[in-house]
Design a protein around this motif. Sequence first.
Motif, short mmCIF file in Angstrom:
data_model
loop_
_atom_site.label_atom_id
_atom_site.label_comp_id
_atom_site.label_asym_id
_atom_site.label_seq_id
_atom_site.Cartn_x
_atom_site.Cartn_y
_atom_site.Cartn_z
N LEU A 16 0.83 -1.20 0.00
CA LEU A 16 0.00 0.00 0.00
C LEU A 16 0.87 1.26 0.00
N GLU A 17 1.98 1.20 0.72
CA GLU A 17 2.89 2.34 0.75
C GLU A 17 3.46 2.63 -0.64
N ARG A 18 3.87 1.60 -1.34
CA ARG A 18 4.40 1.79 -2.70
C ARG A 18 3.31 2.28 -3.65
N SER A 19 2.09 1.82 -3.45
CA SER A 19 0.97 2.31 -4.27
C SER A 19 0.72 3.78 -4.01
N ILE A 50 -9.48 9.47 -6.35
CA ILE A 50 -10.29 8.33 -5.93
C ILE A 50 -9.39 7.15 -5.59
N TYR A 51 -8.39 6.90 -6.42
CA TYR A 51 -7.43 5.83 -6.18
C TYR A 51 -6.69 6.05 -4.86
N TYR A 52 -6.22 7.28 -4.64
CA TYR A 52 -5.51 7.62 -3.43
C TYR A 52 -6.39 7.42 -2.20
N ASN A 53 -7.62 7.89 -2.26
CA ASN A 53 -8.54 7.74 -1.13
C ASN A 53 -8.82 6.28 -0.82
N ALA A 54 -8.95 5.44 -1.86
CA ALA A 54 -9.17 4.01 -1.64
C ALA A 54 -7.97 3.38 -0.94
N LEU A 55 -6.76 3.78 -1.34
CA LEU A 55 -5.56 3.26 -0.69
C LEU A 55 -5.50 3.68 0.77
N GLU A 105 -8.02 4.47 2.73
CA GLU A 105 -9.06 3.72 3.46
C GLU A 105 -8.57 2.32 3.79
N ARG A 106 -7.93 1.66 2.83
CA ARG A 106 -7.43 0.30 3.06
C ARG A 106 -6.32 0.30 4.11
N LEU A 107 -5.44 1.29 4.05
CA LEU A 107 -4.37 1.41 5.02
C LEU A 107 -4.92 1.67 6.42
N ASN A 108 -5.90 2.55 6.52
CA ASN A 108 -6.55 2.81 7.80
C ASN A 108 -7.20 1.55 8.36
N GLY A 109 -7.81 0.77 7.49
CA GLY A 109 -8.42 -0.50 7.91
C GLY A 109 -7.39 -1.45 8.49
N LYS A 110 -6.22 -1.51 7.87
CA LYS A 110 -5.14 -2.37 8.37
C LYS A 110 -4.68 -1.91 9.75
N PHE A 111 -4.54 -0.60 9.93
CA PHE A 111 -4.11 -0.09 11.23
C PHE A 111 -5.19 -0.27 12.29
#
Length: 130
Positions: free
Chosen positions: A11-14, A105-110, A112-118
């Motif tokens: 996710l960081e690289r994305s 939109i792509y950035y926001n999705a990333l 959201e996914r990162l926040n979910g992991k944390f």
Amino acid sequence: MALFSNTISLLERSLDYSSLKQQVISQNIANADTPNYKAKDVNFKSVLNSEMEKTLPTYMTNSKHIPFQTSSESFTITKKNVQYNNNGNSVDIDQEMSDLADNQIYYNALIERLNGKFQTLQTVIKGGSQ
């Protein structure tokens, strides 16, 4: 120890890719009226190849195998097959604004996914109680 099976680093690289894309789009928009400016884009293929080389080392087990070659091309390229304005500029402001919205939109999705992991990690640390 890799948390989440390397998901966070992926996710960081994305996010790095999205940030680079944002910078290139911003440069294009800023130079929309600059004479002879050629619009640029991020070459996703070279970004992907670079990241794949970092995460997937390649080994040749036989001398007859085709060797993997690293790409030395840059991540940003000049857009091809575009129409030029009267002043030689190739920025299509409508296309750039559309690309900007897609990237957001792509950035926001990333994010959201990162926040979910944390949040999952935080739940595990707390022992599931809130």
